[in-house]
Structure formats: structure tokens, C-alpha cells
Design an enzyme around this catalytic site. Sequence first.
Site, PDB file in Angstrom:
ATOM      1  N   HIS A  46      51.393  24.992   5.696  1.00 36.60           N
ATOM      2  CA  HIS A  46      52.643  25.711   5.432  1.00 36.60           C
ATOM      3  C   HIS A  46      53.820  24.906   5.969  1.00 36.60           C
ATOM      4  N   ASP A  51      76.118   6.003 -10.931  1.00 33.82           N
ATOM      5  CA  ASP A  51      74.752   6.443 -10.658  1.00 33.82           C
ATOM      6  C   ASP A  51      74.463   6.129  -9.197  1.00 33.82           C
ATOM      7  N   TRP A  54      51.529  21.304  12.500  1.00 34.71           N
ATOM      8  CA  TRP A  54      52.244  20.201  11.829  1.00 34.71           C
ATOM      9  C   TRP A  54      52.587  19.111  12.826  1.00 34.71           C
ATOM     10  N   SER A  98      58.803   7.486   0.979  1.00 34.18           N
ATOM     11  CA  SER A  98      59.711   8.111   0.020  1.00 34.18           C
ATOM     12  C   SER A  98      61.055   8.427   0.670  1.00 34.18           C
ATOM     13  N   SER A  99      61.021   9.045   1.851  1.00 36.11           N
ATOM     14  CA  SER A  99      62.281   9.416   2.498  1.00 36.11           C
ATOM     15  C   SER A  99      63.105   8.188   2.838  1.00 36.11           C
ATOM     16  N   HIS A 153      62.688  15.706  16.682  1.00 35.83           N
ATOM     17  CA  HIS A 153      63.946  16.398  16.862  1.00 35.83           C
ATOM     18  C   HIS A 153      65.020  15.942  15.881  1.00 35.83           C
ATOM     19  N   GLU A 191      64.495  14.960  13.113  1.00 37.37           N
ATOM     20  CA  GLU A 191      64.044  15.555  11.859  1.00 37.37           C
ATOM     21  C   GLU A 191      64.646  16.944  11.642  1.00 37.37           C
ATOM     22  N   TYR A 214      67.433  18.025  12.612  1.00 34.70           N
ATOM     23  CA  TYR A 214      68.831  17.897  12.201  1.00 34.70           C
ATOM     24  C   TYR A 214      68.934  17.295  10.822  1.00 34.70           C
ATOM     25  N   SER A 226      80.106  23.425   4.038  1.00 36.95           N
ATOM     26  CA  SER A 226      81.482  22.954   4.200  1.00 36.95           C
ATOM     27  C   SER A 226      82.163  22.697   2.867  1.00 36.95           C
ATOM     28  N   HIS A 233      62.665  18.281  24.947  1.00 35.15           N
ATOM     29  CA  HIS A 233      62.808  19.726  25.149  1.00 35.15           C
ATOM     30  C   HIS A 233      61.681  20.482  24.445  1.00 35.15           C
ATOM     31  N   HIS A 234      60.887  19.755  23.666  1.00 38.14           N
ATOM     32  CA  HIS A 234      59.689  20.367  23.074  1.00 38.14           C
ATOM     33  C   HIS A 234      58.508  20.251  24.019  1.00 38.14           C
ATOM     34  N   THR A 245      77.984  21.461  17.653  1.00 39.94           N
ATOM     35  CA  THR A 245      77.595  22.457  16.646  1.00 39.94           C
ATOM     36  C   THR A 245      78.574  23.612  16.662  1.00 39.94           C
ATOM     37  N   LYS A 250      81.595  22.946  14.678  1.00 32.08           N
ATOM     38  CA  LYS A 250      81.398  23.171  13.240  1.00 32.08           C
ATOM     39  C   LYS A 250      81.559  24.649  12.904  1.00 32.08           C
ATOM     40  N   ARG A 255      52.059  31.554  19.656  1.00 30.27           N
ATOM     41  CA  ARG A 255      52.046  31.176  18.242  1.00 30.27           C
ATOM     42  C   ARG A 255      50.683  30.592  17.898  1.00 30.27           C
TER      43      ARG A 255
HETATM   44  C1  HEA Z   1      61.705  24.786   6.324  1.00 28.06           C
HETATM   45  C2  HEA Z   1      60.649  25.180   6.882  1.00 28.06           C
HETATM   46  C3  HEA Z   1      60.022  26.543   6.805  1.00 28.06           C
HETATM   47  C4  HEA Z   1      60.205  27.596   5.931  1.00 28.06           C
HETATM   48  C5  HEA Z   1      61.138  27.687   4.753  1.00 28.06           C
HETATM   49  C6  HEA Z   1      59.304  28.636   6.365  1.00 28.06           C
HETATM   50  C7  HEA Z   1      59.195  29.880   5.731  1.00 28.06           C
HETATM   51  C8  HEA Z   1      58.407  30.908   6.207  1.00 28.06           C
HETATM   52  N1  HEA Z   1      57.585  30.869   7.315  1.00 28.06           N
HETATM   53 FE1  HEA Z   1      57.222  29.236   8.458  1.00 28.06          FE
HETATM   54  N2  HEA Z   1      56.880  27.669   9.660  1.00 28.06           N
HETATM   55  C9  HEA Z   1      57.549  26.478   9.643  1.00 28.06           C
HETATM   56  C10 HEA Z   1      58.555  26.126   8.770  1.00 28.06           C
HETATM   57  C11 HEA Z   1      59.010  26.953   7.748  1.00 28.06           C
HETATM   58  N3  HEA Z   1      58.594  28.222   7.473  1.00 28.06           N
HETATM   59  C12 HEA Z   1      57.076  25.585  10.687  1.00 28.06           C
HETATM   60  C13 HEA Z   1      57.572  24.177  10.992  1.00 28.06           C
HETATM   61  C14 HEA Z   1      56.082  26.299  11.367  1.00 28.06           C
HETATM   62  C15 HEA Z   1      55.251  25.826  12.569  1.00 28.06           C
HETATM   63  C16 HEA Z   1      53.891  25.421  12.119  1.00 28.06           C
HETATM   64  C17 HEA Z   1      53.030  25.077  13.292  1.00 28.06           C
HETATM   65  O1  HEA Z   1      52.939  25.892  14.231  1.00 28.06           O
HETATM   66  O2  HEA Z   1      52.468  23.966  13.286  1.00 28.06           O
HETATM   67  C18 HEA Z   1      55.992  27.595  10.701  1.00 28.06           C
HETATM   68  C19 HEA Z   1      55.127  28.601  11.100  1.00 28.06           C
HETATM   69  C20 HEA Z   1      55.197  29.899  10.624  1.00 28.06           C
HETATM   70  C21 HEA Z   1      54.549  31.002  11.260  1.00 28.06           C
HETATM   71  C22 HEA Z   1      53.725  30.954  12.543  1.00 28.06           C
HETATM   72  C23 HEA Z   1      52.301  30.622  12.228  1.00 28.06           C
HETATM   73  C24 HEA Z   1      51.503  30.468  13.472  1.00 28.06           C
HETATM   74  O3  HEA Z   1      52.085  30.207  14.543  1.00 28.06           O
HETATM   75  O4  HEA Z   1      50.277  30.632  13.394  1.00 28.06           O
HETATM   76  C25 HEA Z   1      54.811  32.120  10.494  1.00 28.06           C
HETATM   77  C26 HEA Z   1      54.323  33.479  10.789  1.00 28.06           C
HETATM   78  O5  HEA Z   1      54.922  34.431  10.448  1.00 28.06           O
HETATM   79  C27 HEA Z   1      55.662  31.681   9.403  1.00 28.06           C
HETATM   80  C28 HEA Z   1      56.165  32.519   8.420  1.00 28.06           C
HETATM   81  C29 HEA Z   1      57.036  32.104   7.439  1.00 28.06           C
HETATM   82  C30 HEA Z   1      57.504  32.980   6.376  1.00 28.06           C
HETATM   83  C31 HEA Z   1      57.115  34.422   6.168  1.00 28.06           C
HETATM   84  C32 HEA Z   1      58.350  32.221   5.607  1.00 28.06           C
HETATM   85  C33 HEA Z   1      59.075  32.702   4.372  1.00 28.06           C
HETATM   86  O6  HEA Z   1      60.452  32.383   4.458  1.00 28.06           O
HETATM   87  C34 HEA Z   1      58.486  32.116   3.106  1.00 28.06           C
HETATM   88  C35 HEA Z   1      59.025  32.832   1.886  1.00 28.06           C
HETATM   89  C36 HEA Z   1      58.664  32.139   0.593  1.00 28.06           C
HETATM   90  C37 HEA Z   1      57.708  32.572  -0.281  1.00 28.06           C
HETATM   91  C38 HEA Z   1      56.881  33.760  -0.003  1.00 28.06           C
HETATM   92  C39 HEA Z   1      57.401  31.795  -1.526  1.00 28.06           C
HETATM   93  C40 HEA Z   1      58.144  32.268  -2.751  1.00 28.06           C
HETATM   94  C41 HEA Z   1      57.533  33.448  -3.438  1.00 28.06           C
HETATM   95  C42 HEA Z   1      56.341  33.437  -4.082  1.00 28.06           C
HETATM   96  C43 HEA Z   1      55.358  32.313  -3.959  1.00 28.06           C
HETATM   97  C44 HEA Z   1      55.929  34.565  -4.926  1.00 28.06           C
HETATM   98  C45 HEA Z   1      54.699  35.226  -4.389  1.00 28.06           C
HETATM   99  C46 HEA Z   1      55.059  35.939  -3.117  1.00 28.06           C
HETATM  100  C47 HEA Z   1      54.385  37.035  -2.686  1.00 28.06           C
HETATM  101  C48 HEA Z   1      53.109  37.475  -3.327  1.00 28.06           C
HETATM  102  C49 HEA Z   1      54.935  37.868  -1.532  1.00 28.06           C
HETATM  103  N4  HEA Z   1      55.875  30.331   9.511  1.00 28.06           N
HETATM  104  C1  HEA Z   2      67.043  23.160  11.262  1.00 29.84           C
HETATM  105  C2  HEA Z   2      66.285  23.026  12.282  1.00 29.84           C
HETATM  106  C3  HEA Z   2      66.672  23.251  13.716  1.00 29.84           C
HETATM  107  C4  HEA Z   2      67.906  23.293  14.329  1.00 29.84           C
HETATM  108  C5  HEA Z   2      69.274  23.115  13.717  1.00 29.84           C
HETATM  109  C6  HEA Z   2      67.641  23.531  15.724  1.00 29.84           C
HETATM  110  C7  HEA Z   2      68.652  23.625  16.683  1.00 29.84           C
HETATM  111  C8  HEA Z   2      68.407  23.702  18.048  1.00 29.84           C
HETATM  112  N1  HEA Z   2      67.169  23.822  18.649  1.00 29.84           N
HETATM  113 FE1  HEA Z   2      65.399  23.974  17.701  1.00 29.84          FE
HETATM  114  N2  HEA Z   2      63.603  23.838  16.814  1.00 29.84           N
HETATM  115  C9  HEA Z   2      63.368  23.665  15.476  1.00 29.84           C
HETATM  116  C10 HEA Z   2      64.316  23.516  14.495  1.00 29.84           C
HETATM  117  C11 HEA Z   2      65.686  23.476  14.746  1.00 29.84           C
HETATM  118  N3  HEA Z   2      66.284  23.651  15.952  1.00 29.84           N
HETATM  119  C12 HEA Z   2      61.947  23.670  15.197  1.00 29.84           C
HETATM  120  C13 HEA Z   2      61.290  23.502  13.831  1.00 29.84           C
HETATM  121  C14 HEA Z   2      61.311  23.856  16.416  1.00 29.84           C
HETATM  122  C15 HEA Z   2      59.816  24.028  16.688  1.00 29.84           C
HETATM  123  C16 HEA Z   2      58.985  22.809  16.467  1.00 29.84           C
HETATM  124  C17 HEA Z   2      57.561  23.170  16.744  1.00 29.84           C
HETATM  125  O1  HEA Z   2      57.204  23.256  17.936  1.00 29.84           O
HETATM  126  O2  HEA Z   2      56.797  23.431  15.764  1.00 29.84           O
HETATM  127  C18 HEA Z   2      62.387  23.933  17.409  1.00 29.84           C
HETATM  128  C19 HEA Z   2      62.139  24.094  18.760  1.00 29.84           C
HETATM  129  C20 HEA Z   2      63.113  24.011  19.720  1.00 29.84           C
HETATM  130  C21 HEA Z   2      62.836  23.887  21.126  1.00 29.84           C
HETATM  131  C22 HEA Z   2      61.442  23.802  21.769  1.00 29.84           C
HETATM  132  C23 HEA Z   2      60.934  25.175  22.057  1.00 29.84           C
HETATM  133  C24 HEA Z   2      59.532  25.121  22.565  1.00 29.84           C
HETATM  134  O3  HEA Z   2      58.644  24.678  21.824  1.00 29.84           O
HETATM  135  O4  HEA Z   2      59.329  25.505  23.724  1.00 29.84           O
HETATM  136  C25 HEA Z   2      64.051  23.847  21.762  1.00 29.84           C
HETATM  137  C26 HEA Z   2      64.228  23.741  23.231  1.00 29.84           C
HETATM  138  O5  HEA Z   2      65.229  23.314  23.723  1.00 29.84           O
HETATM  139  C27 HEA Z   2      65.071  23.918  20.732  1.00 29.84           C
HETATM  140  C28 HEA Z   2      66.438  23.887  20.981  1.00 29.84           C
HETATM  141  C29 HEA Z   2      67.397  23.820  19.983  1.00 29.84           C
HETATM  142  C30 HEA Z   2      68.834  23.741  20.279  1.00 29.84           C
HETATM  143  C31 HEA Z   2      69.491  23.744  21.631  1.00 29.84           C
HETATM  144  C32 HEA Z   2      69.438  23.640  19.048  1.00 29.84           C
HETATM  145  C33 HEA Z   2      70.929  23.491  18.841  1.00 29.84           C
HETATM  146  O6  HEA Z   2      71.183  22.482  17.880  1.00 29.84           O
HETATM  147  C34 HEA Z   2      71.587  24.777  18.422  1.00 29.84           C
HETATM  148  C35 HEA Z   2      73.100  24.665  18.517  1.00 29.84           C
HETATM  149  C36 HEA Z   2      73.824  25.826  17.901  1.00 29.84           C
HETATM  150  C37 HEA Z   2      74.379  26.856  18.580  1.00 29.84           C
HETATM  151  C38 HEA Z   2      74.302  26.925  20.072  1.00 29.84           C
HETATM  152  C39 HEA Z   2      75.061  27.993  17.868  1.00 29.84           C
HETATM  153  C40 HEA Z   2      76.483  27.707  17.445  1.00 29.84           C
HETATM  154  C41 HEA Z   2      77.347  27.290  18.591  1.00 29.84           C
HETATM  155  C42 HEA Z   2      78.426  28.031  19.049  1.00 29.84           C
HETATM  156  C43 HEA Z   2      78.821  29.334  18.436  1.00 29.84           C
HETATM  157  C44 HEA Z   2      79.262  27.436  20.137  1.00 29.84           C
HETATM  158  C45 HEA Z   2      79.233  28.211  21.430  1.00 29.84           C
HETATM  159  C46 HEA Z   2      77.837  28.420  21.946  1.00 29.84           C
HETATM  160  C47 HEA Z   2      77.469  28.205  23.228  1.00 29.84           C
HETATM  161  C48 HEA Z   2      78.318  27.474  24.196  1.00 29.84           C
HETATM  162  C49 HEA Z   2      76.116  28.711  23.695  1.00 29.84           C
HETATM  163  N4  HEA Z   2      64.482  24.022  19.499  1.00 29.84           N
HETATM  164 CU   LIG Z   3      64.153  19.864  19.071  1.00 28.43          CU
END
Ligand code: HEA
Ligand code: HEA
Ligand SMILES: [Cu+2]
Lengths: 289, 268, 538
Positions: free
Chosen positions: C84, C113, C149, C176-177, C260, C262, C264, C275, C309-310, C335, C338, C457
Site C-alpha cells: 500500500h 516541450d 515500506w 525513472s524519478s 525525509h 522524499e 517533501y 499557490s 527524527h524517524h 512552512t 507558506k 502501527r
Molecule cells: C501518499 C501516500 C498514501 C496515501 C494516499 C494513503 C491512503 C490511505 N491509507 Fe495509507 N499509508 C501510507 C501512505 C499513504 N496512504 C504509508 C507511507 C503508510 C506506512 C506503511 C508502513 O507502515 O510501512 C501507510 C499506512 C497505512 C495504514 C497503517 C497500516 C499499518 O500500520 O498496519 C493505514 C490504516 O488505516 C492506512 C490507511 C489508508 C487509507 C484508508 C487511505 C485512503 O486515503 C485510500 C483511499 C483510496 C481508495 C480506497 C482507492 C480508490 C477507490 C477504489 C479503489 C474503489 C473501491 C473502494 C472501495 C471498495 C471502498 N495507510
Molecule cells: C507529505 C509528507 C510529509 C510532510 C509534509 C511532513 C511534515 C513534517 N513531519 Fe512528517 N512524516 C511523514 C510525511 C510527512 N511529514 C511520513 C510519511 C512519516 C512516517 C514515515 C514512516 O515511518 O513510515 C512521517 C513521520 C514523521 C516523524 C517521525 C515520527 C515517528 O516515526 O516517530 C516526525 C518526527 O519528527 C515528523 C515530523 C514532521 C514535521 C516537523 C513536519 C513539518 O514539515 C511540518 C511543518 C508544518 C507545520 C508546523 C504547520 C504549519 C505551520 C504554521 C501554521 C506555523 C506556526 C506553527 C508552529 C510554530 C508550531 N514526521
Molecule cells: Cu521526516
Amino acid sequence: MTTHTDEHYYVPHGSHWPAVGSLGLLFLMVGVSSWLNGADFGFYVMLTGLAVIVFMITGWFATVIGESEGGLYNAQVDKSFRQGMFWFIFSEVMFFAAFFGALFYARNMSIPWLGGASNNFFTNLLLWEGYESTWPTNGPGGVGGEYKAMGPFGLPLINTALLLTSSITVTIAHHALIAGKRAQLSIFLAATFILGFVFVYLQGVEYIHAYQDLNLKLTSGIYGSTFFMLTGFHGMHVTIGAIMLTIIFFRVLKGHFTRDKHFAFEAVAWYWHFVDVVWIGLYVFVYWM
Amino acid sequence: MIRKAFLSLLGLMAAGTAGADWAINMPEGVTELSKETYDLHMMVFWWCVAIGIVVFGVMIISLVKHRKSKGVEPATFSHSTTAEVIWTAIPVVILLLMAVPAAETMVKLEDSRDPDVSIVVTGYQWKWHYKYQDEGIEFYSSLARPSVDARRLDAGVDVNSVDNYLLDVDRPVVVPKGAKVRILLTSNDVLHAWWVPDLAIKKDAVPGIVNESWFRAEEVGTYRGQCAELCGKDHGYMPVVVEVVEPAAYQAWVDTRKDGDAKLASAQ
Amino acid sequence: MTTTTVDGHAADHHDAHEDHGPPKGLKRWLFSTNHKDIGTMYLVFSLIMFFIGGAMAMVIRSELAVPGLQFVHPEFFNSMTTMHALIMVFGAVMPAFVGLANWMIPLMIGAPDMALPRMNNWSFWILPVAFGILLSTLLMPGGAPASGWTMYPPLVLQTGDAFPFLIFSVHLMGISSIMGAINVIVTIINMRAPDMTLLKMPMFVWMWLITAYLLIAVMPVLAGAVTMLLTDQFFGTSFFLAAGGGDPVMFQHIFWFFGHPEVYIMILPAFGVVSEIIPTFSRKKLFGHDSMVYAGSSIAFLSFIVWAHHMFTVGMPLTGQMFFMFATMLIAVPTGVKVFNWVATMWRGAMTFETPMLFSLAFVFLFTIGGFSGLMLAIAPADIQYHDTYFVVAHFHYVLVPGSIFAIMAGAYYWLPKWTGYYYSEKLGKTHFWLSTIFVNVTFFPQHFLGLAGMPRRIPDYSTQFADFNLVSSIGAFGFGLSQLIFVLVLLTAKKGAKADDRVWEGAHGLEWTVPSPAPWHTFTTPPKARIANEAFE
Ligand code: HEA
Ligand code: HEA
Ligand SMILES: [Cu+2]
Ligand code: CUA
């Protein structure tokens, strides 16, 4: 035509080479994977994939060379190619950075920690009693058994000399090209890729020496791992670079490249300097320090 | 949607005020550090709520007042250095206010020196092994029978009928109240993580490395946690149970365990 | 077709190239070197992946709806979680943004292009191969990858036959990326209309430029990391083996050095899209264009020094934890800039609320909430409690689903009329929006509570005290999933609406709005005149 290309950025109209390339990659990856999983057919699938990819590369480049010689590319296209090549090389640098990172991490973090440094007193006491952090090392488990480290002198030093020289020769060749001295150009170009292939050969000799005399293997703990992975990937890049230089050489013989339009030549030259710089990093951190 | 986001926010606020309520907020726990951690958590949370109210507030006002349907003419301003400076500076200050106490707690968490009890905890797929360094007690601790019977696919048991489903073990760790307990963590196979929310301890068990952590439980009781690092198919089935007892009771337990293990040893 | 588009003068150069339209049939797509066709392929591909990844999420949510195992075995559950994530991150979000970049960047900067059209085709056609390989692992002995993942060793080394396929599919995604990113950079740097200076570029282009740099810098590092996994598994190296002097935690450092940035990579283009949209529907210029650029750049820079921080629970030395905590907290500042700039853009504008605007507004609200939880996670001592719980899951779904995905949806609605030449059905669009927004919160907000209450989780079954919120979350998930079908309906009926004019939206500014709707197959074969280039920043 020229008037047209001067104002128009050349956009090719369809190309089947990328599709062929993807097909090749499919065979290659599936082949290697199956092979690693112990399926013999995988090996042949892999070779097929490689063949397809080689075919694709030659075909693709032939097309581009044709278009270039056909005057389809204006200055802007040329610029795109340069920048593209530059960023490709940068991505290669980052790939090596990962392995250098592993090397530094092992030397400055994991090994001292296994030796009980920082917050790892008990790591050493409970698990690796008596292990003292040193470099080079194959770890507290002595993975891979007794081995001798590869010294910085001898072959590695010669190789350094070779590669540095080749970097100079390719530069001379470049100046010759700009100055329009074709003979000098081809001579120094030849010198460059010959030096390159000699380097690869000596690297091979060094590896055999390591395996047979030093019992230094890829499996010799973290030292063996970093040593062979870094030098190995580098050697691979030198080989590719040398092959590209050879191709450029034959293009020169065919009269390709002009004083002001010779992107392919420069691209390969850049690539060559890149492998050169990586080697210096290797020599310092893998062989010497 | 605005409503939604806001309600959600309110929901979390409620969670905050609801304090120790297990269901929706972090447990305050039973150690000095677990309480500090909880306070940190709430402090940062309230800051976020405050900032949220301001940011969302302004936005909502704008959404209500500045719409074309109200016949307003769009303003033309497109930058203001003063504003930019202000909303860069203020967050920085707020962050400092958060960083300082966080750093203090951090330091305490890391200080596992001179403990009263020291336990070597080893993670296995999928159980824990405990070894009391000085008492010479050691034992495995795995998921309790009732849960094991109920957990399987179509096991035919209603898991709601199992008490502490998935959070109970056959042999819990027993520690004395008020004593500084040091946990020395390692693993025998893959990564695991030893986690007990009420003790505010979570540390990874890494094969070939020993990690340290510690706690000093102030209240008698049974505290449950789980493995918190994916370790394969039964990652969800290797809970941690710590029983904090009065020092006397602890001594008694140690003695019985001792000769228990002695018998075991001689038997082999 | 001719390119009599931007500036009426185009008519006077007829040459072989622009005169013939797209080739017919499969060839058009398989061999395409046209940025619009390739963009379309990227977008369609990513939608398919979004559905596959989502279907897997539905498996996850079904199993978690009530305590006890009902549908799948634990190992398959872990495979679902792993696949997933990989599919959503590398198959849905990233390709979607590359698709938008392909379609819009040349139009926005007045380029004929992408700079390297053949390579552009290749970066796309590698993806089906990569994900074909990845999905095929579902049928292999030992099952699909199930180590998350994040692919942490040693667990990932216990993967069955799927292991090498996993590694190589990741390599392919990386290749690809990287090629895609190179193309974006070169296009932006080298192909801009004569007088479009860097600081006059539209924000979407700017954010993509920064994203592309991130991609080139970290994708190769991921390739390196998985290569080490491969050699550790098959060739006896000891990178992640303590006995050999390596360290399993080393993988985590290398992975998160990629990981990380990634995240962003998945949000900066989203910032760009939003924007573009907010000014259009506020009928007001983007507030603080330049500070947006600087903020984006600082976010990118900081993203390289916060990775650990992860890893607050792996046993890092104190100083390390301190450094990564402070560095991470800092990211809130740019952030914030923004977010504040978006609000300031709306302030005293004249807003209307078409679907793209609605999705963008939801983005600002809900991304900010996700950002807040991110900041909470950054507080190292507190993260000891949050780490690997559903609080983290809630955090990143807030930034990824109502964050990245909503921005992608917003962009799709915003530019759809330009692509198809017709207005989509606002009615369907708004329904899609409201259902998505309500259900996304129902799905992910309760997960905060679950996490704080102590639910880890990556578990297929949980203690009964977590039952209620999990049920709510699962109901929300299905609601959200089904709501996405409305988007398909929107696409199917996309050409049924009214004919769109070139400008499409009243308040729209920028070169892309000066070409006809639908945008002809070739545009800007000669650079647009200055007068038109000014559009972009009037
Ligand atoms: C961009 C990234 C992205 C997106 C879009 C999503 C989307 C969703 N994620 Fe995802 N998720 C991750 C990135 C993302 N996730 C990551 C990185 C993890 C961590 C994995 C790990 O731990 O290694 C994670 C893990 C994760 C967990 C934790 C699993 C675990 O810890 O065991 C869960 C549980 O609720 C979850 C739920 C969902 C749901 C409900 C959506 C929904 O938004 C999805 C909605 C979309 C659809 C449903 C598809 C469109 C509709 C159809 C196909 C029609 C048919 C639909 C029905 C029959 C209802 N995700
Ligand atoms: C689009 C993807 C995205 C983005 C944008 C962010 C944004 C941020 N993430 Fe997130 N993060 C993930 C995707 C993302 N993260 C994913 C996928 C994981 C889990 C990976 C995995 O384990 O599977 C993760 C996990 C993760 C962790 C690890 C948690 C753990 O495993 O224990 C942490 C810890 O520091 C963290 C921190 C942050 C912070 C500080 C930001 C900051 O960039 C947020 C900044 C924004 C704001 C703060 C709000 C707006 C700001 C204001 C309104 C200004 C005023 C606010 C203050 C002064 C407070 N993230
Ligand atoms: Cu991070
Ligand atoms: Cu042990 Cu998870």
C-alpha cells in the site's frame, strides 16, 4: 534547415528506443532476480535483457548522432544536453555518496560503538567482550576470517598515477579539438582510453591478489564490504567511461565534432573527470587513511 | 469542511482536558519522566491549538467576508515585509519555548546510571527474554494462552471475552516500586522495540547492539505494553507486562524464582 | 493542426513538424515524445495506482474494523501495509506530480516541450515495468514484501522470493524519478520564454524546480541503500551486520537521508499547485511570491538535516537526538511562512469557491493540522511515546491524503478544462470534495486518539480497548474510498460540460491560459512574445 533550427527547438516526433529500453530493463531485472533466487533460466533472461539494452543504447545514440550531424540541433538543444549530462553525473555522485556514507558511518560510529564507545558500554561488555575498535576490521565476529588489508602503495598508487595522467591527456585532447589539431586530438584520446583500460586490468590484478594472497574478500566484514563495493562500482564506471572514450575516438576518426560543437566529447570528458575525482576520494579514504 | 476541521480540533482539545482518560489521550503514567513527557505533549498540543485558532480564525473570517458574492473588490497588495518578519519571528520564539523543556527531559531520559535493578531484555521472534543481571533470574515471556487461542483466523473465540486480549503474558516482569530499573535491550534476530506507555519507555532492540533505558515506577500496579517495531508476522503478538510491587513482595518473588531457576538448571 | 496560438504570427511558419497531428493508435502513446501525451499517461497511471494502493488500504481497514482476525493472515496483512505504502508513494503521488509537471511546466514557461523528450518517454515507460514487477511479488512463494515500506533489515532479509524483485523495482522507480527530475530541471533552466526571469516564474514551476533538485540528490542514495541490502543478502557483505562491524541502524540512517526529503518531494509540488489556485479564485496576486520561493528553498535545505527524527528510539547518542530535534522543529518556520502567505493571499480578495479552490482550502486547513502533529512528533521525548503508533499514521495521512492527494485533485480540476476543452460538472466536483473532506477526517482523525492511547502501527489485530475508534476509522476509510469513484465519474463526463474558453477561470493568470482550450498538441513552437510572457506575473 539551419534557419529553421536556429529559431526552433528540435522536438523529435516519436521514438521507439525508450520502449525498447524498458523492455530490456524488464528482462534484465526479472532475469537477475530469478537467477539470484536460484533459477538458472534467470541467467539467460538477464543476458537477453542486457543484449536488448545494448541494442537500445547503440540505436538511440546512433539516432541522436545522426540528428546532431544532420544539423538539427541548435545551441539551445546543445545546452539541454550539457545540463542533462551534468545533473546525471551529479546523481552518480550521490550514489557514491551513499557508499562513502556507509564507510564513514562504520569507521566513526558503528565500530567505535561495538568497541564500547559513547552510549554503548554494554554493547561491548555483554555482546562483544574484548573487541577493540580499530580500522580496518572485519568486525567483532571476525566475519570472513583472518585477512590482510590492502596497502596504499604498489598497484593502487600506480593506478592513481594512471588515472590522473588520463585526466590530463583527455584535457590535452580537448584543447587539441578546439585548436583543430585532429592528429593530436586522436592520439591523446587514444592514450586516454588505453590508460583507462590498463587501470581496469590492474584493478583486476589487485582483486585477484586480494582474494588469493590476502584472503581479503567481499565477505571480509565491513572492511571487505566497503572496500570491494566502493572500488567495484568505481571500476565499473571506469570501464563504462573507457568504452565511451573509445567510441568518441572512432567518431573523431570519422571526422565528427567541430571546434565549437562537440557536446558528446565534452560529456564523456566530464564523466572521465568524475570517475577520476571519485578515485581520489577512494584512494584517500579506502586505501590510505 | 471548515466546520469539520474545527470540530476535530475541538475534539482533540476535549481529549486534552479529559486528561488521563486512556481512550483518547496519552497516559500520564507512573514515573516522573512519564509525567514530564505527558506535560510536554500537552504543552506543545496547546500551543498548536492556539496557533490553529489564530490561523484558522483569520482564514475563516476571510472566507466569510471576502467573497465575490458579497460584491467586494479584490485588494491589490501582494507583499509586506513587516508582516513577513513578524510571522517568521513569532514561530521562532514559540519553538524556543517548546525546545527548552523538551531538551531538559531529554537529558534525564538518557541518564541510566547506577540503577537498583538491572534487567537484560532480549527480543525474539516473537517473545521476550528477561535476565535479571544480579539476581541471576532469567525467563521467557510470551503471549498468554487465552489470547493465543483467540487470536487465530476463525479461532471461533469472541476476543471480547478474553480479558487483556493481546496484552497479557505468561510470565510478567516483576520490579520493586520506587527502585531505579535499568533495561538493557538487545535482540536475537530482527529489530523489536520494548514499549510500556505508563513507564514512558520505548527503545529499539537491535541485534548486535545493546541499548539502555530506565524507569522508576512510583505506583504499584500492572503495566501493559507491546512490541513497537515491526518484527514479522507476529509483531502484534508479543506484549510486554511489567508488574510493579512493594519492595518486600519483590524480594519474596526473587527468592521463589531463584530456587525455581536453580531446579531448572540442575534438571538440564 | 497548426500552432496559431499564443501570438497570431505563428500562422506564418508552416513546417513539417507542427503540421501533422498525433500519430494514431498505440504508437502515439508507446513512442510518444509529446509532453502533453506523456503527462496524460503519468496522470492516468497514477490514478490506477491510487486505486490499487487504495484497494489495499481497504483490506487493511477491513481487517482492523473490529478486534480479532477476520479476513487475512498477519503476514499478508503486513504485505498489504508494505505494498500500500510503496504503491501510494512511488506509484500514485510522485507520478501524479510528474504528470502535472509534464503537462503544465512547458505551458507555464512558454516552452515547445520538455527539454529531453525521448528521455521523458523513457522515465514514464519504466514505471509500468517497475510496478508490474512489484505487484507480481504478490503471487510469489513467501508472499509480497512484508517488512514495511521502510524495508528495515534484518527483517527485510527474511522476505521470500520477492526480495530481489522488491530491490530492483525500487531501483527502477529511482531511475525513472531521476530522469524525470533531470528533465524538469533542464526544461526550467533552459527553456523559459525569453523574458521570464527566475523570480518571475509561476510558483508551481518554482516548487517543482526545488523538488527536482531534491529528487536528484536523494533517489541515488535510496538506490545505494537497497543495493547494500541486496549484497548483504546474496553476496555476504556486512553493511547491516553488527558481527561484521556494520550496524542494522546504519540502513535507517541511509534510508531516512532519502526518506525525509522524499516526504517533501511529495508536498512541495502540492504547495506549488495550491499557490497557483488560491490567487486565481481570490482574484488577487499571490502574497509574497519571493518569500514563498525562499521558504520552499529553506524547507528543501532543512530536509537534508532532520532525517533521524524517524529514529528517536534507536538509541542515538544524546547530542544526536538534540540536534535532530531542534533541526526538525525549525522546519515549522518556513512552512509557516507558506501557510501565512496563502492566508494573506485570500485576505481582502474576492473569493469564489469552485472545486479546485475548495480542495485547496481544505489543503491549507488539513495540511496544517498534519503539520502540527508533525511538530509534536519532533519533540524527541514525546516521540518516545508517539513513535510507531497510530499517532504517526494519523500525522502522515493528514499531510499525504488531504495534503498531497487533495492538491493533486485540486490541480486536476483546475487544469482539466484546459486539457479537455470543456468544463467538468461542478456539481459532481463539489460532491466529490465534500464527501472526501468529511470522510478523510472521519478516517484519520480518530487515529490520533488510537495512537495516543497506545495502539502500535503495523499490527493486524489489537486489544479490545481500541475497538471503537478503529471501527469509526474503517467506516470513514470506505466512505472516502467510495467517494473517489465520483472523481472517475467526473473524468468520464469531462467532455459533456460547456465549452471552455482559453482563460477558463475569471481570475486566472499565466501563459498556460493564453493557449486555446483544449491545448493543441504543439504549443509555443516559437517562444511567446514578451507581452504575453508578462501574463505570468501581471
Ligand atoms: C501518499 C501516500 C498514501 C496515501 C494516499 C494513503 C491512503 C490511505 N491509507 Fe495509507 N499509508 C501510507 C501512505 C499513504 N496512504 C504509508 C507511507 C503508510 C506506512 C506503511 C508502513 O507502515 O510501512 C501507510 C499506512 C497505512 C495504514 C497503517 C497500516 C499499518 O500500520 O498496519 C493505514 C490504516 O488505516 C492506512 C490507511 C489508508 C487509507 C484508508 C487511505 C485512503 O486515503 C485510500 C483511499 C483510496 C481508495 C480506497 C482507492 C480508490 C477507490 C477504489 C479503489 C474503489 C473501491 C473502494 C472501495 C471498495 C471502498 N495507510
Ligand atoms: C507529505 C509528507 C510529509 C510532510 C509534509 C511532513 C511534515 C513534517 N513531519 Fe512528517 N512524516 C511523514 C510525511 C510527512 N511529514 C511520513 C510519511 C512519516 C512516517 C514515515 C514512516 O515511518 O513510515 C512521517 C513521520 C514523521 C516523524 C517521525 C515520527 C515517528 O516515526 O516517530 C516526525 C518526527 O519528527 C515528523 C515530523 C514532521 C514535521 C516537523 C513536519 C513539518 O514539515 C511540518 C511543518 C508544518 C507545520 C508546523 C504547520 C504549519 C505551520 C504554521 C501554521 C506555523 C506556526 C506553527 C508552529 C510554530 C508550531 N514526521
Ligand atoms: Cu521526516
Ligand atoms: Cu517484536 Cu515487533
